[in-house]
Design an enzyme around this catalytic site. Structure first.
Site, PDB file in Angstrom:
ATOM      1  N   PRO A 181      45.040 -89.395 113.330  1.00  0.00           N
ATOM      2  CA  PRO A 181      45.779 -87.958 112.984  1.00  0.00           C
ATOM      3  C   PRO A 181      46.395 -88.421 111.531  1.00  0.00           C
ATOM      4  CG  PRO A 181      46.203 -88.302 115.151  1.00  0.00           C
ATOM      5  CD  PRO A 181      45.738 -89.675 114.797  1.00  0.00           C
ATOM      6  N   GLU A 182      46.458 -87.534 110.701  1.00  0.00           N
ATOM      7  CA  GLU A 182      47.132 -87.581 109.373  1.00  0.00           C
ATOM      8  C   GLU A 182      48.514 -87.028 109.281  1.00  0.00           C
ATOM      9  OE1 GLU A 182      44.168 -86.950 106.244  1.00  0.00           O
ATOM     10  OE2 GLU A 182      42.450 -87.696 107.423  1.00  0.00           O
TER      11      GLU A 182
ATOM     12  N   LYS B 249      52.756 -91.082 109.260  1.00  0.00           N
ATOM     13  CA  LYS B 249      51.822 -91.097 110.515  1.00  0.00           C
ATOM     14  C   LYS B 249      52.628 -91.678 111.545  1.00  0.00           C
ATOM     15  CE  LYS B 249      47.509 -91.696 108.131  1.00  0.00           C
ATOM     16  NZ  LYS B 249      46.325 -92.221 107.832  1.00  0.00           N
TER      17      LYS B 249
ATOM     18  N   ARG C  19      35.224 -96.734 104.774  1.00  0.00           N
ATOM     19  CA  ARG C  19      35.522 -95.449 105.279  1.00  0.00           C
ATOM     20  C   ARG C  19      34.782 -94.430 104.559  1.00  0.00           C
ATOM     21  NH1 ARG C  19      40.963 -94.943 107.053  1.00  0.00           N
ATOM     22  NH2 ARG C  19      40.208 -92.839 108.049  1.00  0.00           N
TER      23      ARG C  19
END
Length: 274
Positions: free
Chosen positions: A2-3, A53, A262
């Site tokens: 999650p960001e 985060k 990524r």
């Protein structure tokens, strides 16, 4: 993972059931943490804060629970005694008179004197939170020009939590696409106008994602896509996850590349390589 916007949304849900409430029971499942339960039980929860985060649960007597979801952590809210069935491992349980706040599967949990949080190894090195209401686009522009960031490739910089805390993989692709900038570019190579535009877009898209629960496309495009029958993930992003689909701007093709191990999505027409 999650960001920032997703963590803030989770914090909002937790805040609704915990803030200004007495924690009638606090329990940790991991043995090294269990003794903190007694220290926190019976104390009012003052605030649920996010920094990038990480989530911080502040108690009235000057102690704070630090938690970071990492890849698998999930917060859940339930009515008291109504713990939902799940195959996940319950790591932290905070119970009020009416509700439960439950943290599953997170591996990074610790308890700190609130005054000492600046010494936490993660919090001590991260940059400003992207959803800090005091953060202005001018602040982002200033950071882009700082020597420690100015000669970094944007594709790497926009995952670096020391630059801006809360940025992540989908935000990186969406911001660079919207700004029309290739991930190989460095802030030092950008004009003053490009720096300003990138800074504004960074702030705008992060807040848009928060307010729309993860949609980064502008509302006008979302309505148009809905009119075509698209729903959910199909209308969420302009670039991220849209490999081999038409670019909304130029009708070219969105490409997926690997950048810093990524995945990153871009349009080579709209984001020409320097």
């Amino acid at each position: 993972m999650p960001e920032g916007p997703e963590i803030r949304l989770a914090a909002d849900a937790i805040a609704q059931v915990l803030e200004q409430k007495i924690a009638e029971r606090v329990s940790f499942s991991q043995a090294p943490m269990r003794h903190f339960g007694k220290r926190l039980t019976g104390i009012e929860v003052l605030e649920i804060e996010t920094r990038g985060k990480a989530m911080l649960t502040h108690f009235a007597h000057g102690w704070t629970i630090y938690s970071h979801n990492q890849l698998y952590g999930v917060w859940t809210v339930a009515e008291r005694g109504q713990i939902p069935p799940t195959g996940r491992s319950l790591r932290l349980r905070i119970t009020t008179a009416t509700h439960e706040a439950l943290l599953y599967s997170a591996s990074d949990i610790s308890v700190w004197p609130t005054a000492d949080l600046g010494q936490h190894p993660f919090l001590a090195r991260i940059g400003p939170d992207i959803l800090n209401r005091d953060l202005r686009w001018q602040d982002i522009a200033t950071r882009l020009r700082e020597p420690r960031f100015a000669n970094r490739q944007l594709g790497a910089l926009y995952l670096d939590q020391t630059f801006l805390a809360g940025l992540g993989n989908y935000l990186r692709s969406e911001i660079l696409f919207q700004a029309g900038l290739h991930p190989n570019l460095k802030p030092a190579a950008l004009s003053r106008g490009q720096i300003g535009q990138l800074s504004r877009i960074t702030l705008e898209l992060c807040w848009r994602s928060y307010h729309t629960r993860g949609i980064t496309n502008p509302s006008s495009r979302v309505r148009k896509l809905q009119g075509k029958g698209l729903r959910g993930e199909q209308m969420r992003f302009a670039a991220f996850g849209r490999a081999d689909l038409d670019c909304y701007r130029c009708s070219g093709v969105i490409d997926r590349i690997e950048f810093g191990t990524r995945r990153l999505y871009l349009c080579h027409n709209c984001q020409p390589e320097p």
